[in-house]
Design an enzyme around this catalytic site. Structure first.
Site, mmCIF file in Angstrom:
data_model
loop_
_atom_site.group_PDB
_atom_site.id
_atom_site.type_symbol
_atom_site.label_atom_id
_atom_site.label_comp_id
_atom_site.label_asym_id
_atom_site.label_seq_id
_atom_site.Cartn_x
_atom_site.Cartn_y
_atom_site.Cartn_z
ATOM 1 N N ASP A 94 23.392 33.181 47.552
ATOM 2 C CA ASP A 94 24.564 34.062 47.457
ATOM 3 C C ASP A 94 24.124 35.519 47.568
ATOM 4 O O ASP A 94 22.963 35.853 47.302
ATOM 5 C CB ASP A 94 25.261 33.875 46.097
ATOM 6 C CG ASP A 94 25.818 32.466 45.940
ATOM 7 O OD1 ASP A 94 26.036 31.790 46.963
ATOM 8 O OD2 ASP A 94 26.021 32.056 44.775
HETATM 9 N N1 URA Z 1 23.484 28.185 43.515
HETATM 10 C C1 URA Z 1 24.302 29.244 43.406
HETATM 11 O O1 URA Z 1 25.280 29.196 42.680
HETATM 12 N N2 URA Z 1 24.014 30.340 44.119
HETATM 13 C C2 URA Z 1 22.925 30.461 44.920
HETATM 14 O O2 URA Z 1 22.708 31.503 45.539
HETATM 15 C C3 URA Z 1 22.079 29.356 44.997
HETATM 16 C C4 URA Z 1 22.373 28.232 44.294
#
Ligand code: URA
Length: 232
Positions: free
Chosen positions: A103
């Site tokens: 993310d």
């Molecule tokens: N899980 C999440 O919630 N975000 C990420 O960036 C990776 C795994």
């Protein structure tokens, strides 16, 4: 097309000024001809470049470990945000893509490569490659929540998540190991047990550990051993 001195620098032959000097001294050949101008443009994928007679092969596959900083998207192109591909400055890294996504606000280990087969293997749900996340949480995690995460939990998908591993580090910090890669999976798993992730960082993917020497935004190429380990 790439400048000859840049090509040699990218191969870590020497510093830019050393490399320029060596080219001027006639130590470099391109397709069998001595080339003495460092600024000569070469087609790095086709040209046969030799330094002191030794062939510097064009590399088909490149593997780079990036410590992704927050605020950057895991994409090759984006109309409004900085991308992980844009963080890699070297010309020879321009075609690398991220293996999976983190993310925008997640930090940590992101493998960048042009090896589609390796990427496919690492991301394939069948392979169940372990991903380890360091998570800081809004609240302490209860034993009941740990049990739920370790058993598998409903995050609104067709099936429950596969069993995860939880290692408690401090009151509000854990390492969570998962073998899937659903959208926002870690955040959704913690929400499902009534908690919330306030900071998330990936520290391992399969056998590849985030190099603690890399600060957010830094990157380096994988060693041969690291590539072999990922492939194995
Ligand atoms: N899980 C999440 O919630 N975000 C990420 O960036 C990776 C795994």
């Amino acid at each position: 097309m790439l400048r000859l001195d840049k090509f040699l620098c990218d191969r870590k032959i020497g510093s830019r000024s050393q490399v320029k000097e060596w080219i001027r001294q006639g130590m470099v050949t391109v397709d069998g001809q001595v080339v003495c101008r460092p600024e000569t443009k070469i087609e790095e994928e086709k040209a046969q470049i030799r330094f002191q007679g030794e062939r510097l092969n064009y590399r088909k596959y490149i593997y780079v470990m990036l410590h992704k900083p927050a605020g950057v998207v895991s994409a090759t192109k984006d109309s409004s945000c900085q991308t992980v591909t844009g963080l890699l400055k070297e010309a020879e890294y321009k075609d690398l893509f991220p293996v999976g996504r983190l993310d925008k606000d997640t930090e940590g280990l992101l493998l960048m490569t042009n090896d589609g087969e390796l990427a496919h293997g690492l991301l394939s749900p069948k392979k169940q490659v372990e991903k380890v996340y360091y998570c800081e949480l809004e609240q302490p995690l209860s034993q009941e929540a740990i049990n739920q995460l370790e058993e598998g939990i409903d995050i609104g998908e067709e099936k429950k998540t596969l069993p995860a591993k939880v290692e408690r580090l401090r009151e509000r910090c854990i390492h969570l190991t998962i073998t899937e890669g659903k959208f926002h999976q870690v955040k959704r798993m913690l929400l499902a047990v009534g908690n919330q992730v306030v900071y998330l960082k990936r520290v391992r993917m399969g056998g590849l550990h985030l190099d603690p020497e890399l600060l957010p935004g830094d990157y380096r190429e994988l060693t041969l051993e690291e590539v072999e380990q990922l492939k194995g």
